[in-house]
Design an enzyme around this catalytic site. Structure first.
Site, PDB file in Angstrom:
ATOM      1  N   GLU A   4      -2.381  11.604   3.178  1.00 53.52           N
ATOM      2  CA  GLU A   4      -3.129  10.986   4.274  1.00 53.52           C
ATOM      3  C   GLU A   4      -2.908  11.773   5.562  1.00 53.52           C
ATOM      4  OE1 GLU A   4      -3.972   6.481   5.910  1.00 53.52           O
ATOM      5  OE2 GLU A   4      -1.891   7.051   5.488  1.00 53.52           O
ATOM      6  N   GLU A  62       0.854  -1.187   0.000  1.00 56.34           N
ATOM      7  CA  GLU A  62       0.000   0.000   0.000  1.00 56.34           C
ATOM      8  C   GLU A  62       0.889   1.235   0.000  1.00 56.34           C
ATOM      9  OE1 GLU A  62      -2.799   2.334   3.228  1.00 56.34           O
ATOM     10  OE2 GLU A  62      -3.013   0.152   3.096  1.00 56.34           O
TER      11      GLU A  62
END
Length: 412
Positions: free
Chosen positions: A96, A91
């Site tokens: 974020e 990932e």
């Protein structure tokens, strides 16, 4: 479907997203929102999760944002990529953050046996670098900016640029990261991590979730947020107005894929069939870029589930360009380019992408289909430049044009 990060969120279906305005477009940009009107119930606050239909191995991804979700207690927005059977395929979290976080956090998550940037990238904790990119409320007052992620066998590198500071070639046909300066987050592969083993078959994802494994876990430690409610879920449920700024405004997304064989890259998967009332323009067989132009088409929208679970959403908004089964956004510029993949010779980013505009024995002038157009305000009626002739305006504007196409325009 339930959020795999155990968030207090309900990823809605097509009809709900459209009727409640969670998907929208404005002046050529795509907008993805969360519900900021109603008290939440059931699984949680309504939101959308947008997932690419194509999967990638090695890519240069360039995102031009005008707005990302502003800071709010309990919120967890992300722009990221991931593969099947998490975390075995890896990932990559490009953008974020949670709650009132002011700086972006770039994180890699993998299975056992991968250490990057001096720490293990195993599973949920991953290995993170706080880059210099602003996040949430720190990003939006500048009217946006750009993020780019380069993924090769040698490493994964992320850049961010404030509006007006971006490289001139970053959204062009041949972006060259070698000229962009040092990345703001660098994860160099090698003996500590085989990049190709730990990162593969990634889809691109936009989502905004709430609470869950990160924002919820941080709640009691966040003095600002924990003062608002005893739990994260309680606050998110009962304070819809707090999420009025929880939206993405996407000006453009480009995905450049590398072809190590030297042959033109081809889109993965099968091209999406369009509804019967829409028509798909033919793709010239002598055009090696595997680019398709359509007028109206699907937006990929999913609630979370296996990668094969995909619900097509038709927004009714014109689509500027799509690439086969690739990531599609209404009125956003999306393009996949065949590129050369040249290995890095040093640890510094030196990876040159060049679009192949022709091949031996084929036409060098492939057909061009105009799928949407707007009239610019430069020569508007009785405007400040109304006294200038078309020749004068054109002779000035041509200084800033890289390509010129000559031909006839026929209205449909």
């Amino acid at each position: 479907m339930d959020d795999p990060t155990h968030g207090y969120v309900n990823y809605v279906d097509q009809s709900t997203a459209q009727s409640s305005g969670l998907i929208d477009s404005n002046n050529g940009a795509t907008i993805l929102r969360v519900d900021s009107t109603n008290v939440a119930s059931g699984r949680g606050r309504n939101s959308v999760r947008l997932t690419s239909k194509a999967s990638y191995n090695h890519a240069l991804i360039v995102l031009h944002l005008a707005h990302m979700p502003g800071n709010a207690c309990g919120m967890w927005p992300a722009f990221w990529t991931t593969g099947p059977n998490w975390p075995s395929s890896g990932e990559i979290d490009i953008i974020e953050g949670v709650n009132m976080q002011s700086q972006n956090q770039v994180t890699m998550h993998t299975s056992e046996g991968c250490s990057l940037a001096g720490s293990s990238c195993l599973a949920q904790e991953g290995c993170s670098l706080g880059d210099s990119g602003k996040f949430g409320d720190g990003f939006n007052p500048g009217n946006g900016g750009m993020y780019a992620m380069e993924w090769t066998s040698n490493g994964i590198f992320v850049w961010n640029f404030d509006r007006g500071q971006e490289p001139q070639d970053i959204l062009g046909e041949s972006p060259d990261p070698q000229g962009w300066g040092n990345p703001t987050a660098s994860f160099q592969g090698g003996s500590s991590c085989d990049i190709d083993q730990h990162f593969k078959d990634h889809q691109i994802i936009f989502d905004t979730t709430f609470c869950g494994d990160w924002a919820g876990r941080e709640w009691s430690q966040d003095k600002t947020c924990s003062a608002k409610a005893s739990t994260c879920e309680e606050y998110v449920q009962n304070n819809p107005a707090a999420f009025a700024e929880a939206f993405w405004t996407i000006n453009a997304l480009k995905v450049y894929t590398s072809d190590e064989s030297g042959d033109p890259a081809q889109p993965s998967g099968q091209a999406t069939s369009l509804p019967a009332q829409q028509s798909q323009q033919p793709v010239p067989t002598d055009q090696p870029l595997a680019t398709q132009f359509v007028d109206g088409g699907p937006v990929t929208m999913t609630s979370f589930g296996p990668p094969s679970v995909v619900t097509e959403v038709i927004t009714g908004a014109p689509i500027t360009m799509t690439v086969g089964p690739d990531f599609i956004l209404p009125q956003a510029k999306v393009q996949q380019q065949a590129t050369d993949d040249r290995d890095r010779k040093t640890s510094a980013p030196k990876f040159f992408y060049k679009a192949k505009m022709g091949s031996p024995g084929t036409s060098s002038l492939p057909p061009v289909y105009i799928v949407s157009a707007v009239r610019t305000p430069i020569g508007q009626f009785q405007g400040s430049l109304a006294s200038q002739s078309a020749i004068q305006l054109g002779s000035h504007a041509i200084k800033y044009v890289e390509e010129v196409f000559y031909g006839n325009v026929l209205s449909a």
